[in-house]
Design a protein around this motif. Structure first.
Motif, PDB file in Angstrom:
ATOM      1  N   VAL A  14     -55.422 -34.898   7.102  1.00 17.01           N
ATOM      2  CA  VAL A  14     -54.470 -36.284   7.060  1.00 17.01           C
ATOM      3  C   VAL A  14     -55.476 -37.373   7.785  1.00 17.01           C
ATOM      4  O   VAL A  14     -56.078 -37.044   9.005  1.00 17.01           O
ATOM      5  CB  VAL A  14     -53.178 -36.184   7.863  1.00 17.01           C
ATOM      6  N   PRO A  15     -56.082 -38.341   7.202  1.00 14.78           N
ATOM      7  CA  PRO A  15     -56.897 -39.173   7.740  1.00 14.78           C
ATOM      8  C   PRO A  15     -56.312 -39.848   9.276  1.00 14.78           C
ATOM      9  O   PRO A  15     -55.032 -40.089   9.411  1.00 14.78           O
ATOM     10  CB  PRO A  15     -57.086 -40.611   6.840  1.00 14.78           C
ATOM     11  N   ASP A  16     -57.232 -40.038  10.309  1.00  9.98           N
ATOM     12  CA  ASP A  16     -56.875 -40.587  11.219  1.00  9.98           C
ATOM     13  C   ASP A  16     -56.432 -41.818  11.639  1.00  9.98           C
ATOM     14  O   ASP A  16     -55.751 -42.296  12.215  1.00  9.98           O
ATOM     15  CB  ASP A  16     -57.858 -40.277  12.438  1.00  9.98           C
ATOM     16  N   ASP A  17     -56.866 -42.646  10.530  1.00  9.28           N
ATOM     17  CA  ASP A  17     -56.324 -44.210  10.523  1.00  9.28           C
ATOM     18  C   ASP A  17     -55.291 -44.502   9.878  1.00  9.28           C
ATOM     19  O   ASP A  17     -55.127 -45.697   9.421  1.00  9.28           O
ATOM     20  CB  ASP A  17     -57.671 -45.011  10.216  1.00  9.28           C
ATOM     21  N   LEU A  18     -54.236 -43.590   9.469  1.00  6.11           N
ATOM     22  CA  LEU A  18     -53.121 -44.015   8.890  1.00  6.11           C
ATOM     23  C   LEU A  18     -52.236 -44.476   9.818  1.00  6.11           C
ATOM     24  O   LEU A  18     -52.092 -44.197  11.090  1.00  6.11           O
ATOM     25  CB  LEU A  18     -52.362 -42.572   8.410  1.00  6.11           C
ATOM     26  N   GLY A  19     -51.181 -45.529   9.442  1.00 10.27           N
ATOM     27  CA  GLY A  19     -50.345 -46.137  10.305  1.00 10.27           C
ATOM     28  C   GLY A  19     -49.350 -44.995  10.436  1.00 10.27           C
ATOM     29  O   GLY A  19     -49.073 -44.121  10.212  1.00 10.27           O
ATOM     30  N   GLU A  20     -48.361 -45.388  11.558  1.00 10.94           N
ATOM     31  CA  GLU A  20     -47.539 -44.320  12.166  1.00 10.94           C
ATOM     32  C   GLU A  20     -46.398 -44.426  11.376  1.00 10.94           C
ATOM     33  O   GLU A  20     -45.835 -43.361  11.011  1.00 10.94           O
ATOM     34  CB  GLU A  20     -46.636 -45.243  13.463  1.00 10.94           C
ATOM     35  N   ILE A  23     -47.600 -41.736   8.843  1.00 14.93           N
ATOM     36  CA  ILE A  23     -47.541 -40.386   9.278  1.00 14.93           C
ATOM     37  C   ILE A  23     -46.203 -39.813   9.489  1.00 14.93           C
ATOM     38  O   ILE A  23     -46.161 -38.596   9.042  1.00 14.93           O
ATOM     39  CB  ILE A  23     -48.442 -40.468  10.696  1.00 14.93           C
ATOM     40  N   ASN A  24     -45.416 -40.510   9.685  1.00 10.44           N
ATOM     41  CA  ASN A  24     -43.947 -40.167   9.878  1.00 10.44           C
ATOM     42  C   ASN A  24     -43.336 -39.902   8.359  1.00 10.44           C
ATOM     43  O   ASN A  24     -42.822 -38.700   8.528  1.00 10.44           O
ATOM     44  CB  ASN A  24     -42.926 -41.240  10.299  1.00 10.44           C
ATOM     45  N   THR A  25     -43.849 -40.320   7.253  1.00 12.28           N
ATOM     46  CA  THR A  25     -43.304 -40.136   5.802  1.00 12.28           C
ATOM     47  C   THR A  25     -43.890 -38.893   5.656  1.00 12.28           C
ATOM     48  O   THR A  25     -43.362 -37.947   5.258  1.00 12.28           O
ATOM     49  CB  THR A  25     -43.684 -41.188   4.862  1.00 12.28           C
ATOM     50  N   ILE A  26     -45.449 -38.630   5.872  1.00 13.78           N
ATOM     51  CA  ILE A  26     -45.917 -37.419   5.482  1.00 13.78           C
ATOM     52  C   ILE A  26     -45.601 -36.253   6.418  1.00 13.78           C
ATOM     53  O   ILE A  26     -45.230 -35.104   5.905  1.00 13.78           O
ATOM     54  CB  ILE A  26     -47.514 -37.552   5.697  1.00 13.78           C
ATOM     55  N   SER A  27     -45.312 -36.550   7.673  1.00 12.72           N
ATOM     56  CA  SER A  27     -44.987 -35.294   8.688  1.00 12.72           C
ATOM     57  C   SER A  27     -43.406 -34.703   8.096  1.00 12.72           C
ATOM     58  O   SER A  27     -43.156 -33.709   8.450  1.00 12.72           O
ATOM     59  CB  SER A  27     -44.853 -36.013   9.857  1.00 12.72           C
ATOM     60  N   SER A  28     -42.527 -35.670   7.366  1.00 18.65           N
ATOM     61  CA  SER A  28     -41.339 -35.121   7.004  1.00 18.65           C
ATOM     62  C   SER A  28     -41.027 -34.489   5.754  1.00 18.65           C
ATOM     63  O   SER A  28     -39.932 -33.830   5.526  1.00 18.65           O
ATOM     64  CB  SER A  28     -40.325 -36.508   6.816  1.00 18.65           C
ATOM     65  N   GLU A  29     -42.269 -34.412   4.927  1.00 19.48           N
ATOM     66  CA  GLU A  29     -42.119 -33.680   3.830  1.00 19.48           C
ATOM     67  C   GLU A  29     -42.007 -32.060   4.353  1.00 19.48           C
ATOM     68  O   GLU A  29     -42.802 -31.838   5.082  1.00 19.48           O
ATOM     69  CB  GLU A  29     -43.641 -34.034   3.108  1.00 19.48           C
ATOM     70  N   PRO A  30     -41.208 -31.428   3.585  1.00 21.28           N
ATOM     71  CA  PRO A  30     -40.883 -29.965   4.159  1.00 21.28           C
ATOM     72  C   PRO A  30     -42.188 -29.115   4.077  1.00 21.28           C
ATOM     73  O   PRO A  30     -42.250 -28.338   4.972  1.00 21.28           O
ATOM     74  CB  PRO A  30     -39.848 -29.425   2.919  1.00 21.28           C
ATOM     75  N   LYS A  31     -43.066 -29.126   3.166  1.00 19.25           N
ATOM     76  CA  LYS A  31     -44.194 -28.080   3.159  1.00 19.25           C
ATOM     77  C   LYS A  31     -45.120 -28.511   4.273  1.00 19.25           C
ATOM     78  O   LYS A  31     -45.765 -27.822   5.103  1.00 19.25           O
ATOM     79  CB  LYS A  31     -45.067 -28.205   1.873  1.00 19.25           C
ATOM     80  N   ILE A  32     -45.404 -29.798   4.467  1.00 12.53           N
ATOM     81  CA  ILE A  32     -46.130 -30.270   5.540  1.00 12.53           C
ATOM     82  C   ILE A  32     -45.442 -30.073   6.877  1.00 12.53           C
ATOM     83  O   ILE A  32     -46.163 -29.766   7.893  1.00 12.53           O
ATOM     84  CB  ILE A  32     -46.304 -31.797   5.516  1.00 12.53           C
ATOM     85  N   LYS A  33     -44.528 -30.278   7.268  1.00 13.38           N
ATOM     86  CA  LYS A  33     -43.533 -29.921   8.274  1.00 13.38           C
ATOM     87  C   LYS A  33     -43.654 -28.717   8.775  1.00 13.38           C
ATOM     88  O   LYS A  33     -43.985 -28.681   9.830  1.00 13.38           O
ATOM     89  CB  LYS A  33     -42.075 -30.501   8.076  1.00 13.38           C
ATOM     90  N   ALA A  34     -43.269 -27.794   7.774  1.00 10.69           N
ATOM     91  CA  ALA A  34     -43.620 -26.238   8.001  1.00 10.69           C
ATOM     92  C   ALA A  34     -45.072 -26.034   8.546  1.00 10.69           C
ATOM     93  O   ALA A  34     -45.267 -25.153   9.559  1.00 10.69           O
ATOM     94  CB  ALA A  34     -43.451 -25.493   7.083  1.00 10.69           C
ATOM     95  N   LEU A  35     -46.149 -26.595   7.890  1.00  9.86           N
ATOM     96  CA  LEU A  35     -47.403 -26.369   8.585  1.00  9.86           C
ATOM     97  C   LEU A  35     -47.548 -26.974   9.789  1.00  9.86           C
ATOM     98  O   LEU A  35     -48.347 -26.130  10.620  1.00  9.86           O
ATOM     99  CB  LEU A  35     -48.519 -27.092   7.550  1.00  9.86           C
ATOM    100  N   ILE A  36     -47.093 -28.016  10.042  1.00  7.51           N
ATOM    101  CA  ILE A  36     -47.317 -28.719  11.289  1.00  7.51           C
ATOM    102  C   ILE A  36     -46.566 -27.899  12.588  1.00  7.51           C
ATOM    103  O   ILE A  36     -47.170 -27.446  13.403  1.00  7.51           O
ATOM    104  CB  ILE A  36     -46.769 -30.086  11.543  1.00  7.51           C
ATOM    105  N   GLU A  37     -45.476 -27.163  12.147  1.00  2.00           N
ATOM    106  CA  GLU A  37     -44.798 -26.263  13.122  1.00  2.00           C
ATOM    107  C   GLU A  37     -45.514 -25.152  13.241  1.00  2.00           C
ATOM    108  O   GLU A  37     -45.594 -24.681  14.511  1.00  2.00           O
ATOM    109  CB  GLU A  37     -43.438 -25.976  12.591  1.00  2.00           C
ATOM    110  N   MET A  38     -46.132 -24.580  12.273  1.00  2.00           N
ATOM    111  CA  MET A  38     -47.099 -23.493  12.323  1.00  2.00           C
ATOM    112  C   MET A  38     -48.360 -23.728  13.388  1.00  2.00           C
ATOM    113  O   MET A  38     -48.481 -23.062  14.402  1.00  2.00           O
ATOM    114  CB  MET A  38     -47.540 -23.011  11.117  1.00  2.00           C
TER     115      MET A  38
END
Length: 155
Positions: A14-20, A23-38
């Motif tokens: 995930v590029p560092d220069d994305l807006g908040e 980032i919130n939209t990406i982070s709420s995607e189920p597969k990405i959310k599971a990866l972040i939790e891991m």
């Protein structure tokens, strides 16, 4: 590294220069959310330490944020957190993945940083005492010792 150790890996770029908002939209995607939790529940963490100015440049921070970093005398960075020479967090960026506070749950935290130019950054981040091991090179180690000895003399 994972395959050499008999493990597997999952990549989340995930590029560092994305807006908040992005980032919130990406982070709420189920597969990405599971990866972040891991990622945030890792038992062993290996992370780098960078100088504040270098990481601000790499992350593409806007000039106004760079000016804030300078005004607050940021010297080091880890996980999107910027530290002054005393180890105080003086600025944060929105980031997906591991956060500095997640280190408390890890069983082993290994920080890496080399080169004389990273000595002050390393001392700042390491002063938080969230790392168990620090791996560096001789140049950085000698510079860190000089800074520590100079600090002791001035106290």
């Amino acid at each position: 590294i994972a395959s050499r150790l008999g493990g597997t890996y999952r990549l989340l770029h995930v590029p560092d220069d994305l807006g908040e908002e992005a980032i919130n939209t990406i982070s709420s995607e189920p597969k990405i959310k599971a990866l972040i939790e891991m990622v945030r529940s890792a038992r062993i963490v290996l992370h780098g330490i960078g100088t504040a100015d270098e990481m601000a440049r790499r992350r593409g921070l806007p000039q106004e944020h760079v000016e804030i970093l300078k005004a607050r005398q940021a010297v080091g960075e880890a996980f999107g957190y910027y530290f002054d020479a005393e180890g105080n967090i003086v600025f944060t960026t929105s980031s997906v993945g591991m956060r500095f506070e997640d280190l408390e749950r890890a069983g082993l935290v290994v920080a890496v940083g080399g080169g004389r130019s990273k000595a002050q950054a390393a001392l700042a981040v390491l002063s938080t005492r969230n790392q168990d091991v620090y791996i560096t090179d001789e140049g950085a180690a000698r510079q860190m010792l000089k800074r520590l000895n100079g600090k002791r003399r001035s106290q």
